[in-house]
Every structure is written in C-alpha cells, then in structure tokens.
Enzyme design. Structure first.
Site, PDB file in Angstrom:
ATOM      1  N   GLY A   1      44.627  40.363  45.474  1.00 51.68           N
ATOM      2  CA  GLY A   1      45.464  40.085  44.319  1.00 51.68           C
ATOM      3  C   GLY A   1      46.756  39.425  44.763  1.00 51.68           C
ATOM      4  O   GLY A   1      46.817  38.214  45.010  1.00 51.68           O
ATOM      5  N   GLY A   2      47.813  40.235  44.892  1.00 51.75           N
ATOM      6  CA  GLY A   2      49.148  39.730  45.182  1.00 51.75           C
ATOM      7  C   GLY A   2      49.215  38.690  46.294  1.00 51.75           C
ATOM      8  O   GLY A   2      49.843  37.637  46.145  1.00 51.75           O
TER       9      GLY A   2
ATOM     10  N   HIS B   1      36.772  44.731  36.679  1.00 48.54           N
ATOM     11  CA  HIS B   1      37.982  44.969  37.479  1.00 48.54           C
ATOM     12  C   HIS B   1      38.673  46.234  36.960  1.00 48.54           C
ATOM     13  O   HIS B   1      38.645  46.514  35.761  1.00 48.54           O
ATOM     14  CB  HIS B   1      38.923  43.763  37.397  1.00 48.54           C
ATOM     15  CG  HIS B   1      40.069  43.894  38.351  1.00 48.54           C
ATOM     16  ND1 HIS B   1      41.207  44.600  38.037  1.00 48.54           N
ATOM     17  CD2 HIS B   1      40.224  43.461  39.626  1.00 48.54           C
ATOM     18  CE1 HIS B   1      42.016  44.580  39.087  1.00 48.54           C
ATOM     19  NE2 HIS B   1      41.446  43.893  40.063  1.00 48.54           N
TER      20      HIS B   1
ATOM     21  N   GLU C   1      41.597  46.887  36.305  1.00 49.76           N
ATOM     22  CA  GLU C   1      42.567  46.678  35.214  1.00 49.76           C
ATOM     23  C   GLU C   1      41.847  46.492  33.881  1.00 49.76           C
ATOM     24  O   GLU C   1      42.358  46.879  32.830  1.00 49.76           O
ATOM     25  CB  GLU C   1      43.481  45.494  35.565  1.00 49.76           C
ATOM     26  CG  GLU C   1      44.506  45.922  36.617  1.00 49.76           C
ATOM     27  CD  GLU C   1      44.888  44.863  37.636  1.00 49.76           C
ATOM     28  OE1 GLU C   1      44.730  43.661  37.347  1.00 49.76           O
ATOM     29  OE2 GLU C   1      45.355  45.247  38.734  1.00 49.76           O
TER      30      GLU C   1
ATOM     31  N   GLU D   1      37.101  48.618  45.108  1.00 50.34           N
ATOM     32  CA  GLU D   1      38.558  48.577  44.994  1.00 50.34           C
ATOM     33  C   GLU D   1      39.065  49.947  44.529  1.00 50.34           C
ATOM     34  O   GLU D   1      39.092  50.233  43.329  1.00 50.34           O
ATOM     35  CB  GLU D   1      38.975  47.523  43.960  1.00 50.34           C
ATOM     36  CG  GLU D   1      38.519  46.122  44.309  1.00 50.34           C
ATOM     37  CD  GLU D   1      39.392  45.072  43.622  1.00 50.34           C
ATOM     38  OE1 GLU D   1      40.023  44.292  44.336  1.00 50.34           O
ATOM     39  OE2 GLU D   1      39.462  45.057  42.379  1.00 50.34           O
TER      40      GLU D   1
ATOM     41  N   GLY E   1      47.655  46.904  44.192  1.00 47.32           N
ATOM     42  CA  GLY E   1      49.025  46.547  43.832  1.00 47.32           C
ATOM     43  C   GLY E   1      50.047  47.589  44.245  1.00 47.32           C
ATOM     44  O   GLY E   1      51.204  47.535  43.847  1.00 47.32           O
TER      45      GLY E   1
ATOM     46  N   ASN F   1      42.282  36.866  43.353  1.00 50.24           N
ATOM     47  CA  ASN F   1      42.377  37.192  41.927  1.00 50.24           C
ATOM     48  C   ASN F   1      43.819  36.960  41.496  1.00 50.24           C
ATOM     49  O   ASN F   1      44.701  37.742  41.851  1.00 50.24           O
ATOM     50  CB  ASN F   1      41.960  38.662  41.739  1.00 50.24           C
ATOM     51  CG  ASN F   1      42.170  39.137  40.316  1.00 50.24           C
ATOM     52  OD1 ASN F   1      42.473  38.348  39.415  1.00 50.24           O
ATOM     53  ND2 ASN F   1      42.012  40.437  40.111  1.00 50.24           N
ATOM     54  N   TRP F   2      44.042  35.877  40.773  1.00 48.58           N
ATOM     55  CA  TRP F   2      45.417  35.507  40.414  1.00 48.58           C
ATOM     56  C   TRP F   2      45.961  36.340  39.257  1.00 48.58           C
ATOM     57  O   TRP F   2      47.136  36.238  38.911  1.00 48.58           O
ATOM     58  CB  TRP F   2      45.491  34.008  40.062  1.00 48.58           C
ATOM     59  CG  TRP F   2      45.222  33.097  41.221  1.00 48.58           C
ATOM     60  CD1 TRP F   2      44.914  33.453  42.515  1.00 48.58           C
ATOM     61  CD2 TRP F   2      45.232  31.657  41.208  1.00 48.58           C
ATOM     62  NE1 TRP F   2      44.737  32.326  43.292  1.00 48.58           N
ATOM     63  CE2 TRP F   2      44.923  31.215  42.514  1.00 48.58           C
ATOM     64  CE3 TRP F   2      45.477  30.699  40.207  1.00 48.58           C
ATOM     65  CZ2 TRP F   2      44.859  29.858  42.856  1.00 48.58           C
ATOM     66  CZ3 TRP F   2      45.397  29.355  40.543  1.00 48.58           C
ATOM     67  CH2 TRP F   2      45.100  28.934  41.849  1.00 48.58           C
ATOM     68  N   LYS F   3      45.100  37.115  38.624  1.00 49.27           N
ATOM     69  CA  LYS F   3      45.530  37.976  37.497  1.00 49.27           C
ATOM     70  C   LYS F   3      46.313  37.159  36.480  1.00 49.27           C
ATOM     71  O   LYS F   3      46.038  35.980  36.282  1.00 49.27           O
ATOM     72  CB  LYS F   3      46.306  39.185  38.020  1.00 49.27           C
ATOM     73  CG  LYS F   3      45.539  39.933  39.109  1.00 49.27           C
ATOM     74  CD  LYS F   3      46.092  41.286  39.435  1.00 49.27           C
ATOM     75  CE  LYS F   3      45.224  41.931  40.505  1.00 49.27           C
ATOM     76  NZ  LYS F   3      45.611  43.292  40.811  1.00 49.27           N
TER      77      LYS F   3
ATOM     78  N   SER G   1      45.456  45.911  47.950  1.00 51.00           N
ATOM     79  CA  SER G   1      46.546  45.656  48.902  1.00 51.00           C
ATOM     80  C   SER G   1      46.075  45.047  50.223  1.00 51.00           C
ATOM     81  O   SER G   1      46.571  45.401  51.294  1.00 51.00           O
ATOM     82  CB  SER G   1      47.372  46.921  49.149  1.00 51.00           C
ATOM     83  OG  SER G   1      47.979  47.346  47.938  1.00 51.00           O
TER      84      SER G   1
HETATM   85  P1  PGA Z   1      46.114  43.629  45.179  1.00 51.21           P
HETATM   86  O1  PGA Z   1      45.003  43.448  44.029  1.00 51.21           O
HETATM   87  O2  PGA Z   1      45.626  42.854  46.372  1.00 51.21           O
HETATM   88  O3  PGA Z   1      47.370  43.064  44.599  1.00 51.21           O
HETATM   89  O4  PGA Z   1      46.202  45.102  45.461  1.00 51.21           O
HETATM   90  C1  PGA Z   1      43.630  43.488  44.321  1.00 51.21           C
HETATM   91  C2  PGA Z   1      42.817  43.347  43.068  1.00 51.21           C
HETATM   92  O5  PGA Z   1      43.229  43.871  42.032  1.00 51.21           O
HETATM   93  O6  PGA Z   1      41.748  42.690  43.068  1.00 51.21           O
END
Ligand code: PGA
Length: 251
Positions: free
Chosen positions: A234-235, A95, A97, A167, A173, A9-11, A213
């Site tokens: 994500g990251g 998600h 977010e 999640e 994050g 997930n590149w956000k 994470s």
């Molecule tokens: P993260 O994000 O790996 O940076 O914690 C995961 C996600 O939001 O899908």
C-alpha cells in the site's frame, strides 16, 4: 518455481496527473525487470490513463474492486467488463478495507471472484485476520473460512489465474509487519488448505503474496521465505523509489 508477484495498491490516493507520473516513472525503472510480475492498482478514475501509460511495458494494471453483475442499475459500481475495457488484467477482491469499512462478506466476495474469472480478469483474493482474532488464536479459523468461501465454485484449472494475498489486518498501514516466519506460517497453512481442496499440484503452483506494511527495509526478509511469493504494497507503492526497491528485492 513460482514467478514472484509484486502489487501496488494505490488505494484512494493520487489524482490522474500524479498517477500518470508515477506510472511513467515505474515503466522507466522496471525496464530491466523480467523475472517477476508487477501490478499497479490505481483508483477507478485513473485506470484508463495509467493503462495507456504502461501499455507495452509488461506492467499489469489492476482495479481495487469490482461488482459481480455484468451491468444494470447498480449506482456507483463497475463491472469486470468495464474494467477490461480500460486495460485492467487483474482485480483486488476482498481487501480488508472492503471487508471491514464497507462490510463485504465472504459470500459477496465469492461472487466477485467467480464473476472476475468468468470475464477473464485475474483476482487477487485478500484474506487475513483482525488483531483481536489473532489474539484469540483464531487466525487459522478466519483464514480458512475466507479461503474456503472465496474459492467456492472455482475449478482447479482456474486457480492458475488467482493470486491469494495474506494481509493480517493489524499489519496494514500500521507499520507493524508480521515477522517473515509468522507470515510464512500462515502462507504454508493456506497452501495446505488449497492442497486439500485442489490437490498438491495446484497448491504448489499457487502464488500466495504477503501484504501489510511491506517496505524497502523488510521486503528482502519476507521474500526469503519459502511460501511468500510476492507482496501487496500500500503506502510504499505510492512513491517510485520505495516501490522500485520493493520490486527489486534481494534475497
Ligand atoms: P500497507 O497496505 O502496505 O500500507 O500496509 C497494504 C494493503 O492494504 O494492501
């Protein structure tokens, strides 16, 4: 045996040139990976260029969001059909977010899941509790509601086109990962919920992936767990080296 599913997930990171470069690198390094599904989810403006870049590679492209209407006066939104027209096969829905920054509720998320399936896009439905919910012992209550509501109206046959991503919000994050055992406990709870709704056969085939994470140094432990079928990253998906290590996890 469930086929592992690893999503990136590149956000709201990477511009078109950066996204294209990362997609090219991933195509190259995943050539020999045949036994798992890999999805990358760039931001809307990058979808087309990334889809073209990965075409023929077996990598799936997903969107990070969508709206449930087919078309109309909905400024700033995109439909499932539009996403398909630029090469998306998957879409992340609900998600955390979206839920917590943009206040998306279960009823909206349910409409998006239904619209995605109707259009032939595969939803990755995200569920997970906040830290205070976990501390108050409400993890199962929250997750149950998100799963029940998110899947409302979804037929048993359609479940094969859905991936559920657990999640825990406090792990996203933050560098804090749920322990493999904690995550597996919630995954097993979700599988039981789905079994109650659709029967054991359907729930055994459903892929439930973990996000929060996930990094090269913790993916192997997570992937050894019986009910963890993959990862939503994500990251660590923004860099080909770390994402490749996650894709090529070893158990
Ligand atoms: P993260 O994000 O790996 O940076 O914690 C995961 C996600 O939001 O899908």
């Amino acid at each position: 045996m469930r086929r592992p599913f690893i999503g990136g997930n590149w956000k709201m990171f990477l511009d078109a040139a950066e996204g294209k470069r990362l997609a090219e690198e991933l195509v190259d390094v995943t050539k020999d990976v045949k036994d798992r599904d890999i999805m990358i989810c760039p931001a809307f403006p990058l979808l087309q260029v990334v889809s073209r870049t990965v075409k023929g590679s077996g990598l799936f492209v997903g969107s990070q969001n969508m709206y449930y209407e087919n078309e109309g006066a909905f400024t700033g939104e995109v439909s499932a059909r539009m996403l398909q027209s630029v090469g998306c096969s998957h879409v992340i829905i609900g998600h955390s977010e979206r839920r917590h920054i943009f206040h998306e509720k279960n009823d909206l998320i349910q409409k998006k899941v239904a619209a995605a399936l109707q259009a032939g896009l595969k939803p990755v439905l995200c569920v997970g509790e906040l830290l205070d919910e976990r501390e108050a012992g409400k993890t199962e209550t929250v997750v149950r509601e998100q799963v029940d509501e998110g899947l409302k109206g979804v037929a048993a046959k359609e479940l094969e086109n859905i991936v559920i991503a657990y999640e825990p919000v406090w792990a996203i994050g933050t560098g804090k990962t749920a322990t493999p055992e904690d995550a597996d406990g919630v995954h097993s709870f979700i599988r039981t919920l789905v079994a109650d709704l659709y029967g054991a056969h359907v729930s055994e085939a459903l892929r439930i992936i973990y996000g929060g994470s996930v990094k090269p140094d913790n993916v192997d432990g997570l992937m050894t767990m019986e009910n963890i079928d993959g990862a939503l990253v994500g990251g660590a998906s923004l860099n080909s080296e770390s994402f490749t290590r996650i894709i090529k996890y070893q158990t």
